[in-house]
Enzyme design. Sequence first.
Site, short mmCIF file in Angstrom:
data_model
loop_
_atom_site.label_atom_id
_atom_site.label_comp_id
_atom_site.label_asym_id
_atom_site.label_seq_id
_atom_site.Cartn_x
_atom_site.Cartn_y
_atom_site.Cartn_z
N GLN A 185 35.48 75.09 118.93
CA GLN A 185 36.36 75.44 117.83
C GLN A 185 37.45 74.41 117.60
OE1 GLN A 185 37.67 78.95 120.27
NE2 GLN A 185 39.63 78.58 119.26
N CYS A 225 38.25 81.50 117.54
CA CYS A 225 37.40 81.94 118.65
C CYS A 225 36.61 83.20 118.31
CB CYS A 225 38.24 82.16 119.90
SG CYS A 225 39.52 83.43 119.72
N HIS A 261 41.90 85.99 123.04
CA HIS A 261 40.75 85.11 122.89
C HIS A 261 39.46 85.94 122.92
CE1 HIS A 261 38.72 81.27 122.96
NE2 HIS A 261 38.13 81.50 124.10
N ASN A 294 31.92 80.30 126.19
CA ASN A 294 33.18 80.01 125.51
C ASN A 294 32.91 79.12 124.30
OD1 ASN A 294 35.91 79.97 124.99
ND2 ASN A 294 36.51 79.24 127.00
#
Length: 444
Positions: free
Chosen positions: A64, A70, A364, A386
Site C-alpha cells: 500500500q 490497508c 490496521h 500484510n
Amino acid sequence: MDTNISQENLNAYSESFYAAPVHAVAMNAVIANGVNASAKNYEAVRRDTPVYSVHLDQGKVTNQKQSGRCWMFAALNCMRFQVMKKLNLENFELSQNFTFFYDKLEKANYFLESILKTLDEPTDSRLIAHLLTAPVQDGGQWDMIANIVSKYGVVPKAAMPETKSSSASREMGGYLTEKLRGYACELRTAYENGAAMEGLRAKKDEMMSTVYRMLCICLGEPPKTFDFEYRDKDKHFHRDANLTPKDFYEKYVDMELSDYISLINAPTKTKPFYRSYTVAYLGNVVEGQPVKYVNLPSDELKKAAIAQLKDGEPVWFGCDVGKRSARDEGIMDLDIYKLGDLFDTTFPMTKGERLDYGQSLMTHAMVFQGVDLDEEEKPIRWRVENSWGDESGEKGFFLMTDEWFDEYNYQVVVNRKYLSEEALRAYAGEPIVLEPWDPMGSLA
C-alpha cells in the site's frame, strides 16, 4: 504528596532510580538503541516458527506504500485469491487505485450529505468538529469496501495502475480536505442566510463535479470498459474483451458480499456480547449498507475464522498492529518485548480498559491465510498476509500468536454460514447506535 513536584520529591525519585543498578543499564541501552530494540525478546523470535497446519497459498504480497488503504488492500487480497484459484494464476492483483477513486468520491458525497443533515448544529459542537476532522480519510471498514465493489465492481491492476497520488496520498488528501471543509463552510453559511435545501443540493452537485475533477487529475479516470488478458500457470494465454468493472467482478470474483458479516470483540461494560452495533455518521456510499457489527467473545471470532480457513477461504480482519509487534521480523506476540523487565513496572490494563481509556483500537486490516492448530484443534498461531511489501516478516507474511489475537485483534469478517444461530440472530437485531467517536468506529 503535595500538588507540586518538590525538590525533595526529585531527590527521592533519583535515589529510587539508582537503588537498582539494572535501571542504569536499561537507561544506557535505550539511549543508544531505543526502547523496542533494547527490550526485544529473542526467545520469542526463535519460538515463533512460521509453520501452520492450515496454510493457504496466495500470490506475492502487495504494498500500500504511503497510503492508508490497508482495509482496501486486505479486501481486494481476499477477492484476488478467488480469481487466482479460478483461473489457475501464479500471481494477480486487483486495482486498488480503482476502488480508491470511488471511495474518495463517495466519501466526499457522504460528508457533504452529513453537513446538510446537521445544518442546525452549532459550528463548535462536538459532532461538527468530528465531521470536519477527516472528511475523506484513507481508512475504511469492510462494509465500506463492500459498498464500493457492489456499486462499481473491480478491475485488474493493469486496467487502472497506481499513480503517485494513490501510492503517496497525503498531498491529494490534504487538498481534498481543504476543499471539503470550505464547502462545508459555504453550505452552512448559505443556510444561515436563508438558502433553501433545493438550492443547497444544487450547490452540492457543483461541488461534487469539482471533487470528481480533482480525483481524475490525481488518480486518472476509471475505465468504463477494458480487455482482460492473462497467462495461466500452464502458460496458456487468455483474453476477455470489452468487460465492464461489474462484469469482471461477477464473472471472476463472484463473492456474494451480503453474506459476509463483521464480528467484533469489544469486551467493555457498555457493549454487551451477542448484540449488533452500528456507528452514527460512519460510511461512504449514502445509499449503501451501513457499517454493522455483532459483538462476540474472542473464541467465537476464532471459531468462525478457523472454519472459513479450513474451507480454503482467507479471512479479512482488523487489529491494533502497532502494539507488541516487531515489524522487521513480522511477529505479533505479547512477549516480543520484555517491557516490564526494561522499565521495572507492569502494564496491567485489560482489553476493555484499553478501549475505554484510549490506549488501543483497530488501526490496521490484514488477511488470515492460515492457522496452526494443536491436537485439540485449538489455535496456536495465525498466518497473516500484510500489505507492506515483502521486506518484513516471511516475504511480507506476518505471524500472530493466539494470545496476541485475544488482546489486540478486534474484528474478523466471515461468511454467515460459519456463525451460530445465536450470533446470526444478534446480528439481525436492531443495532445499538454508537457515537461517531466511539473506538469501535475507528477505521483501518
